[in-house]
Write a protein that holds these residues in place. Structure first.
Motif, PDB file in Angstrom:
ATOM      1  N   THR A 143      -1.897 -13.009   6.666  1.00  0.00           N
ATOM      2  CA  THR A 143      -3.025 -12.347   5.918  1.00  0.00           C
ATOM      3  C   THR A 143      -4.400 -12.217   6.303  1.00  0.00           C
ATOM      4  OG1 THR A 143      -1.705 -14.238   4.309  1.00  0.00           O
ATOM      5  CG2 THR A 143      -4.260 -13.620   3.953  1.00  0.00           C
ATOM      6  N   TYR A 144      -4.441 -12.477   6.999  1.00  0.00           N
ATOM      7  CA  TYR A 144      -5.613 -11.966   8.463  1.00  0.00           C
ATOM      8  C   TYR A 144      -5.748 -10.696   8.500  1.00  0.00           C
ATOM      9  CZ  TYR A 144      -9.631 -12.646  11.477  1.00  0.00           C
ATOM     10  OH  TYR A 144     -10.775 -12.732  12.193  1.00  0.00           O
ATOM     11  N   TYR A 145      -4.378 -10.731   9.139  1.00  0.00           N
ATOM     12  CA  TYR A 145      -4.100  -8.723   9.469  1.00  0.00           C
ATOM     13  C   TYR A 145      -4.471  -7.778   8.205  1.00  0.00           C
ATOM     14  CZ  TYR A 145      -1.945 -11.419  13.468  1.00  0.00           C
ATOM     15  OH  TYR A 145      -1.592 -12.093  14.467  1.00  0.00           O
ATOM     16  N   ARG A 146      -3.649  -8.787   6.972  1.00  0.00           N
ATOM     17  CA  ARG A 146      -3.440  -7.190   5.799  1.00  0.00           C
ATOM     18  C   ARG A 146      -4.905  -7.312   5.772  1.00  0.00           C
ATOM     19  NH1 ARG A 146      -1.369 -10.264   0.374  1.00  0.00           N
ATOM     20  NH2 ARG A 146      -2.697  -8.891  -0.446  1.00  0.00           N
ATOM     21  N   ILE A 147      -6.526  -8.264   5.406  1.00  0.00           N
ATOM     22  CA  ILE A 147      -7.336  -8.344   5.072  1.00  0.00           C
ATOM     23  C   ILE A 147      -8.314  -6.917   6.492  1.00  0.00           C
ATOM     24  CG2 ILE A 147      -9.475  -9.380   4.928  1.00  0.00           C
ATOM     25  CD1 ILE A 147      -7.787 -11.853   3.060  1.00  0.00           C
ATOM     26  N   ASP A 201       1.529   0.284   6.448  1.00  0.00           N
ATOM     27  CA  ASP A 201       1.775   0.362   7.659  1.00  0.00           C
ATOM     28  C   ASP A 201       1.929  -1.362   8.208  1.00  0.00           C
ATOM     29  OD1 ASP A 201       1.853   2.874   7.830  1.00  0.00           O
ATOM     30  OD2 ASP A 201      -0.632   3.292   8.094  1.00  0.00           O
ATOM     31  N   ASP A 202       2.550  -1.745   9.423  1.00  0.00           N
ATOM     32  CA  ASP A 202       2.389  -3.053   9.564  1.00  0.00           C
ATOM     33  C   ASP A 202       0.960  -2.958  10.038  1.00  0.00           C
ATOM     34  OD1 ASP A 202       2.552  -4.990  11.398  1.00  0.00           O
ATOM     35  OD2 ASP A 202       4.333  -4.288  12.055  1.00  0.00           O
ATOM     36  N   LYS A 203       0.708  -3.901   9.126  1.00  0.00           N
ATOM     37  CA  LYS A 203      -0.995  -4.721   8.931  1.00  0.00           C
ATOM     38  C   LYS A 203      -0.721  -5.627  10.672  1.00  0.00           C
ATOM     39  CE  LYS A 203      -1.452  -2.972   5.587  1.00  0.00           C
ATOM     40  NZ  LYS A 203      -0.386  -2.874   4.633  1.00  0.00           N
ATOM     41  N   GLN A 204      -0.236  -6.115  11.298  1.00  0.00           N
ATOM     42  CA  GLN A 204      -0.314  -6.684  12.809  1.00  0.00           C
ATOM     43  C   GLN A 204      -0.347  -5.754  13.391  1.00  0.00           C
ATOM     44  OE1 GLN A 204       3.174  -9.734  13.420  1.00  0.00           O
ATOM     45  NE2 GLN A 204       2.279 -10.191  15.722  1.00  0.00           N
ATOM     46  N   ASP A 239      -3.204  -2.795  17.814  1.00  0.00           N
ATOM     47  CA  ASP A 239      -4.287  -1.487  18.037  1.00  0.00           C
ATOM     48  C   ASP A 239      -5.409  -1.342  17.894  1.00  0.00           C
ATOM     49  OD1 ASP A 239      -1.235  -1.166  18.554  1.00  0.00           O
ATOM     50  OD2 ASP A 239      -1.878   0.684  16.408  1.00  0.00           O
ATOM     51  N   TRP A 240      -6.369  -2.116  17.095  1.00  0.00           N
ATOM     52  CA  TRP A 240      -7.445  -2.135  17.060  1.00  0.00           C
ATOM     53  C   TRP A 240      -8.915  -3.339  17.911  1.00  0.00           C
ATOM     54  CZ3 TRP A 240     -11.664   1.155  14.614  1.00  0.00           C
ATOM     55  CH2 TRP A 240     -10.381   2.046  14.228  1.00  0.00           C
ATOM     56  N   THR A 241      -7.722  -3.963  17.844  1.00  0.00           N
ATOM     57  CA  THR A 241      -8.101  -5.305  19.299  1.00  0.00           C
ATOM     58  C   THR A 241      -7.695  -5.213  20.568  1.00  0.00           C
ATOM     59  OG1 THR A 241      -6.637  -6.740  18.368  1.00  0.00           O
ATOM     60  CG2 THR A 241      -8.925  -6.654  17.067  1.00  0.00           C
TER      61      THR A 241
END
Length: 455
Positions: free
Chosen positions: A178-182, A244-247, A252-254
């Motif tokens: 859920t954290y990844y999704r948000i 898209d795969d939210k994880q 990628d962003w972190t």
């Protein structure tokens, strides 16, 4: 139904010629001068028509992205009972930032600075099984925090409009997804507003928990120092799709270094980021997300049943976007020495129509006025939001006001337009002036409609 275009002679838009003495930063100065806001008392502002239009457009983009991500909108009260805060243990610890009040029955109440307790109470009254999870509820509501030194206009006010989302999951693994999704939905929100967000590791503060990211926009007038890898500025959040795969997006962003000054590790920064890729800059926080597990569900007894029949405390997170603060952040990010330069997605109007004949006893005034009236009516028919400057004002004042207000385009019509059979279309961002044949002037509205549809 209210029409999208308005005449300035009939509109409440009190601009100021000079910088107000109390305004210390660009956004505060320009928001006051452009007639977006007026101060009520320290840290609390009236939102005037132009500013309110921007506020509602930001709110709508936030709402669309939250709805698209599968969140459910509710509305919680601004006034909360103190009992739940006492149960969670935060009532005494929150400090003087919380405005505490009593009703006529001597019941302790408070003006909500945040909503973790209230949303947990809603959940515990309504959800009992893991089968109903994951669940993400959000609302867009006014809040109050009695800042000791409110300053910088809406950037650090006491009353502010905020979007809060709250997530509920059966276990830590589900909550992490859920954290990844948000996280991904927030990247899209800020990108649609025209900003380049950089998610950074951050402290959790009074919300609590062990995972937190701030979304930072780089700006010279930012409130704090931030550190990050330059390549993060090249990522495009609008490339993120619903499936898209939210994880993977989160990773990628972190994977590159990015931290607020409170979380900055100088040695790690120097070891992992090449010197020519290191960015040390000022930043503005536009969003903040937290995962705090069962911090609130344990004291407030929010439990769910699991497949084996046992009960567990639900896992929670909270996720905020400062909607009113975002107006100031956008002005800080998009301005020049003449005024605001609104991104098209949130501009209060699409275009300014500037009639240069209204003040000058111009022999061509009747023709110019008729042409402008026709364009005004046409904009309403086509759904283009046009601000028609029909005021009996000097030309210099009109140009100064419109550069200050900062609409994406200015369509200028006067004697020169009639003589050359073409109006001038000025792009506020680039300053480029384009000649538009009078017999093809409706093409400007077509262009605006197409540009907005592409956003």
């Amino acid at each position: 139904m209210q029409k999208p275009s308005v005449k300035m002679s009939e509109y409440f838009l009190p601009t100021l010629k000079e910088d107000p003495a109390e305004a210390a930063i660009i956004s505060h100065r320009y928001m006051l001068r452009a007639g977006l806001i007026r101060q009520s008392v320290a840290g609390i502002y009236h939102w005037l028509p132009l500013g309110f239009k921007v506020l509602k457009k930001i709110e709508q983009i936030v709402r669309e992205e939250q709805d698209n991500a599968g969140f459910h909108e509710i509305l919680m009260p601004t006034i909360q009972p103190a009992e739940m805060w006492q149960q969670s243990g935060r009532y005494d610890g929150y400090g003087k930032e919380m405005l505490r009040i009593k009703d006529r029955n001597d019941r302790d109440l408070l003006y909500g600075p945040t909503n973790e307790e209230v949303i947990t109470d809603i959940f515990r009254q309504s959800v009992t099984s893991y089968k109903e999870l994951p669940l993400i509820l959000y609302h867009i509501q006014w809040k109050f925090r009695d800042e000791i030194r409110p300053r910088f206009g809406v950037m650090r006010g006491r009353e502010f409009l905020m979007k809060d989302a709250y997530s509920f999951d059966k276990d830590d693994a589900s909550a992490e997804q859920t954290y990844y999704r948000i996280f991904a939905s927030y990247l899209r929100i800020f990108a649609r507003l025209g900003l380049k967000p950089i998610p950074m590791r951050a402290e959790t503060g009074p919300i609590g928990g062990d995972k937190s990211h701030e979304f930072i926009v780089l700006a010279e007038t930012g409130e704090s120092t931030v550190y990050c890898h330059q390549d993060l500025l090249d990522y495009n959040p609008l490339d993120i799709k619903a499936d898209d795969d939210k994880q993977q997006i989160f990773e990628d962003w972190t994977k590159l270094y990015a931290a607020t000054e409170d979380m900055h590790e100088a040695d790690k920064f120097n070891q992992t980021v090449p010197k020519d890729k290191q960015i040390e800059a000022r930043g503005i926080e536009v969003g903040h997300i937290f995962y705090f597990g069962d911090k609130y569900s344990i004291p407030l007894k929010a439990e769910i049943s699991l497949p084996d029949g046992t009960a567990t405390h639900v896992k929670m997170g909270s996720y905020g976007v400062g909607v009113s603060r975002m107006v100031g952040a956008l002005v800080e990010a998009f301005h020049d020495d003449k005024g605001i330069i609104w991104p098209q997605a949130v501009a209060p109007f699409d275009i300014a129509l500037i009639n240069l004949a209204a003040h000058d006893n111009n022999p061509d005034a009747d023709k110019i006025n008729a042409l402008c009236e026709d364009l005004f009516n046409k904009s309403n028919e086509m759904g283009v939001e046009l601000l028609y400057d029909d005021r009996d004002e000097r030309v210099g004042r009109k140009f100064a006001d419109h550069d200050l207000i900062g609409l994406p385009y200015q369509l200028i019509i006067g004697t020169k337009a009639l003589k050359n059979n073409s109006a001038e279309l000025k792009n506020r961002k680039t300053g480029v002036v384009e000649a538009i044949p009078l017999d093809n002037i409706n093409s400007v509205f077509d262009r605006i409609i197409q540009e907005k549809q592409a956003l």
